[in-house]
Enzyme design. Structure first.
Site, PDB file in Angstrom:
ATOM      1  N   GLU A  40      -7.343   8.431   7.059  1.00 17.94           N
ATOM      2  CA  GLU A  40      -7.496   9.012   8.395  1.00 17.94           C
ATOM      3  C   GLU A  40      -7.944  10.469   8.389  1.00 17.94           C
ATOM      4  O   GLU A  40      -7.222  11.366   8.833  1.00 17.94           O
ATOM      5  CB  GLU A  40      -6.186   8.875   9.182  1.00 17.94           C
ATOM      6  CG  GLU A  40      -5.803   7.450   9.502  1.00 17.94           C
ATOM      7  CD  GLU A  40      -4.648   7.358  10.496  1.00 17.94           C
ATOM      8  OE1 GLU A  40      -4.217   8.408  11.018  1.00 17.94           O
ATOM      9  OE2 GLU A  40      -4.180   6.244  10.746  1.00 17.94           O
TER      10      GLU A  40
ATOM     11  N   GLU B  50      -3.719  -0.252   8.385  1.00 19.18           N
ATOM     12  CA  GLU B  50      -2.518   0.107   9.141  1.00 19.18           C
ATOM     13  C   GLU B  50      -2.595  -0.495  10.536  1.00 19.18           C
ATOM     14  O   GLU B  50      -3.664  -0.608  11.132  1.00 19.18           O
ATOM     15  CB  GLU B  50      -2.361   1.632   9.300  1.00 19.18           C
ATOM     16  CG  GLU B  50      -1.810   2.364   8.117  1.00 19.18           C
ATOM     17  CD  GLU B  50      -1.607   3.852   8.421  1.00 19.18           C
ATOM     18  OE1 GLU B  50      -1.360   4.205   9.609  1.00 19.18           O
ATOM     19  OE2 GLU B  50      -1.699   4.655   7.491  1.00 19.18           O
TER      20      GLU B  50
ATOM     21  N   HIS C 229      -3.015  11.157   1.451  1.00 15.28           N
ATOM     22  CA  HIS C 229      -2.433  10.833   2.752  1.00 15.28           C
ATOM     23  C   HIS C 229      -1.856  12.116   3.347  1.00 15.28           C
ATOM     24  O   HIS C 229      -0.643  12.241   3.551  1.00 15.28           O
ATOM     25  CB  HIS C 229      -1.366   9.751   2.621  1.00 15.28           C
ATOM     26  CG  HIS C 229      -1.048   9.061   3.912  1.00 15.28           C
ATOM     27  ND1 HIS C 229      -0.910   7.694   4.017  1.00 15.28           N
ATOM     28  CD2 HIS C 229      -0.857   9.541   5.164  1.00 15.28           C
ATOM     29  CE1 HIS C 229      -0.637   7.366   5.273  1.00 15.28           C
ATOM     30  NE2 HIS C 229      -0.585   8.490   5.985  1.00 15.28           N
TER      31      HIS C 229
ATOM     32  N   TYR D 163      -4.335   1.023  16.005  1.00 18.89           N
ATOM     33  CA  TYR D 163      -3.065   0.829  16.692  1.00 18.89           C
ATOM     34  C   TYR D 163      -3.224   0.394  18.146  1.00 18.89           C
ATOM     35  O   TYR D 163      -2.571  -0.541  18.578  1.00 18.89           O
ATOM     36  CB  TYR D 163      -2.244   2.125  16.636  1.00 18.89           C
ATOM     37  CG  TYR D 163      -1.656   2.406  15.281  1.00 18.89           C
ATOM     38  CD1 TYR D 163      -0.355   2.034  14.974  1.00 18.89           C
ATOM     39  CD2 TYR D 163      -2.396   3.047  14.293  1.00 18.89           C
ATOM     40  CE1 TYR D 163       0.206   2.286  13.722  1.00 18.89           C
ATOM     41  CE2 TYR D 163      -1.854   3.295  13.035  1.00 18.89           C
ATOM     42  CZ  TYR D 163      -0.558   2.914  12.755  1.00 18.89           C
ATOM     43  OH  TYR D 163      -0.017   3.153  11.515  1.00 18.89           O
TER      44      TYR D 163
ATOM     45  N   ARG E  10       0.838  -1.195   0.000  1.00 24.39           N
ATOM     46  CA  ARG E  10       0.000   0.000   0.000  1.00 24.39           C
ATOM     47  C   ARG E  10       0.876   1.249   0.000  1.00 24.39           C
ATOM     48  O   ARG E  10       1.812   1.356   0.797  1.00 24.39           O
ATOM     49  CB  ARG E  10      -0.910   0.011   1.239  1.00 24.39           C
ATOM     50  CG  ARG E  10      -1.751   1.267   1.382  1.00 24.39           C
ATOM     51  CD  ARG E  10      -2.668   1.208   2.607  1.00 24.39           C
ATOM     52  NE  ARG E  10      -3.314   2.496   2.819  1.00 24.39           N
ATOM     53  CZ  ARG E  10      -3.176   3.238   3.925  1.00 24.39           C
ATOM     54  NH1 ARG E  10      -2.431   2.802   4.926  1.00 24.39           N
ATOM     55  NH2 ARG E  10      -3.795   4.392   4.033  1.00 24.39           N
TER      56      ARG E  10
ATOM     57  N   ASN F 158      -7.729   1.782  10.053  1.00 21.32           N
ATOM     58  CA  ASN F 158      -6.411   1.844  10.669  1.00 21.32           C
ATOM     59  C   ASN F 158      -6.593   1.733  12.176  1.00 21.32           C
ATOM     60  O   ASN F 158      -7.438   2.429  12.759  1.00 21.32           O
ATOM     61  CB  ASN F 158      -5.709   3.167  10.360  1.00 21.32           C
ATOM     62  CG  ASN F 158      -5.290   3.288   8.911  1.00 21.32           C
ATOM     63  OD1 ASN F 158      -5.473   2.362   8.116  1.00 21.32           O
ATOM     64  ND2 ASN F 158      -4.726   4.429   8.553  1.00 21.32           N
TER      65      ASN F 158
END
Length: 485
Positions: free
Chosen positions: A173, A367, A113, A307, A67, A305
């Site tokens: 995002e 992500e 992005h 985390y 990606r 995404n």
């Protein structure tokens, strides 16, 4: 031939004479929120020059999917296609895509992005003021000219690369570049828009319309002949109630709805979450009937995404993001990044939340990763914590698929190699490959010029986590995190 971006401006990169620049003389000012002063994206990991070697490295690891994003100001220097496009930039992405495909690697392409062309955000331009994602009409309703510029840029990309690129992501995002970009550490971070109580909501509405218009264009003019799919990727950390008390459960729910639901609910329901409308009130824009119909259904898959995870306790005060909740990460392991606290079960819960709320969509986790400090390849080599993170998170993804029936179609590690980490510059490393940036002199930075990445001689060294992931990619099965290559 590229134009200046808002991240060039934010980091103080030398943009004097560049298309769209708002800097008239060097040194260009550095935004006070830029932590790693002098770090810019001028060279970064230099894939522009080293893409062939990078693809060979991907092949050696057994990587099947890659990606990356296409830089809008590189392709369209002013942001407006009417002003011309940069053929050298278009050719570079042709070369990268062709090199990937020739080596059996499937490209997944993001169109935005965070690098808005600076020419599209310059309210001080006396003859042609521009307001980026923050623009409204005379009645205060979001109505940005940048929307149509983005769609024009997307059309260039669909037409040029869509015969080979089969998965598109419009934005990466939106929450991050709008909420954090309005005074909380990300670009643009400029005074006139540093108000998180209003501008992120205006910008978010414009971004959703831009996304939906680009999707409509793709579906109307390209999808049938090219056979691809298109979506958007949003980000969210999981929010777990700190107790079983109803008020804490409600605060945790708001923590996810005000983050992920803000941008995902309109795609599936045509409107913002009811909880947001109650709390934010008239500061949250209202969808017209036409806008609602346009946005609803404008994703072929769910991009996510993710985390980390945190606990939430109810609060009478608005607190961060106006969720009326206080977030704590007590008890969770912490990465190098101040914001990253790991818990694989949090990802599983978030995947189930998406699955239940939005009707079992196909999900790509686009992500996820873990930052660790390292000043040398030797110091970076044995990154057991990062390997443990990926082992934990991928096992929970598998559990969500097998035990919960969630349609997860893919998971992308952030990131392949250490790179430019935005306001943190080069002091944080997320890569599964250590990148020796060949630090040297870059006269086009505002400070610390003798310790910046240089082009042409950077060296990549896979870490243990790359070896672990390589085995996963090649065998399609999970391994113990202590697996030794």
């Amino acid at each position: 031939g590229r134009g200046a971006s808002i991240w060039d401006t934010f980091t103080g990169a030398n943009t004097v004479g560049m298309v769209g620049s708002v800097c008239d003389e060097t040194p260009c000012p550095i935004n006070e929120a830029q932590f790693d002063k002098g770090a810019t994206g001028n060279v970064a990991c230099d894939q522009y020059h080293q893409y062939k070697e990078d693809v060979k490295l991907m092949v050696s690891l057994g990587l099947k999917n890659y990606r990356f994003s296409i830089a809008w100001p590189r392709v369209v220097p002013t942001g407006s296609v009417a002003d011309g496009v940069n053929e050298l930039a278009l050719q570079y992405y042709d070369n990268l895509i062709n090199e990937l495909l020739a080596n059996g690697i499937t490209p997944y392409v993001t169109l935005y992005h965070w690098d808005l062309p600076q020419a599209l955000l310059n309210s001080g331009n006396a003859t042609n003021p521009t307001y980026g994602w923050y623009e409204t009409d005379e009645n205060g309703h979001p109505n940005a000219k940048v929307v149509d510029h983005f769609v024009d840029f997307a059309k260039i990309c669909f037409g040029r690369y869509g015969d080979r690129v089969k998965t598109w992501l419009t934005f990466n995002e939106a929450w991050t570049f709008l909420y954090l970009g309005s005074g909380s550490g990300k670009a643009p971070g400029i005074a006139e828009y540093n108000n998180v109580s209003t501008y992120p909501y205006i910008g978010g509405h414009n971004v959703l319309i831009a996304h939906a218009k680009a999707v409509k264009l793709y579906r109307d003019e390209f999808q049938a002949s090219q056979g691809g799919s298109i979506g958007i990727t949003n980000n969210c950390d999981w929010r777990e109630p700190a107790s079983e008390a109803d008020v804490d459960v409600g605060a945790a729910a708001r923590g996810v709805e005000f983050w992920l639901g803000w941008f995902a609910d309109p795609l599936y329901f045509g409107d913002y979450p009811e909880s947001m409308k109650r709390v934010v009130g008239d500061r949250l824009p209202t969808f017209t009937a036409e806008e609602s119909a346009l946005v609803k259904g404008s994703a072929d898959f769910f991009g996510l995404n993710h985390y980390g995870t945190g606990w939430v306790t109810n609060s009478e005060d608005p607190e961060w993001m106006e969720i009326h909740g206080v977030v704590s990460e007590e008890g969770f392991p912490q990465a190098e990044s101040i914001w990253l606290f790991g818990a694989g079960w949090g990802l599983r819960k978030l995947l189930n939340w998406v699955n239940l709320r939005y009707g079992n969509p196909d999900i790509f986790v686009t992500e996820g990763g873990w930052s660790l400090p390292a000043d040398s390849a030797a110091e970076a080599q044995h990154d057991l914590d990062r390997t443990g993170y990926y082992a934990n998170y991928t096992s929970e993804i598998l559990n969500s698929i097998v035990e919960d029936g969630v349609n997860v179609k893919g998971y992308f590690a952030w990131s392949l190699m250490d790179n430019f980490e935005w306001e943190r510059g080069y002091v944080e490393r997320f890569g599964v490959i250590f990148n020796d940036f060949a630090f040297g002199t870059d006269e086009n930075t505002a400070t610390n010029q003798t310790h910046q990445p240089t082009a042409g001689s950077q060296v990549r060294t896979p870490k243990d986590s790359a070896c672990w992931l390589s085995q996963l990619w090649q065998t399609n099965s999970l391994l113990d995190p202590d697996f030794q290559c």
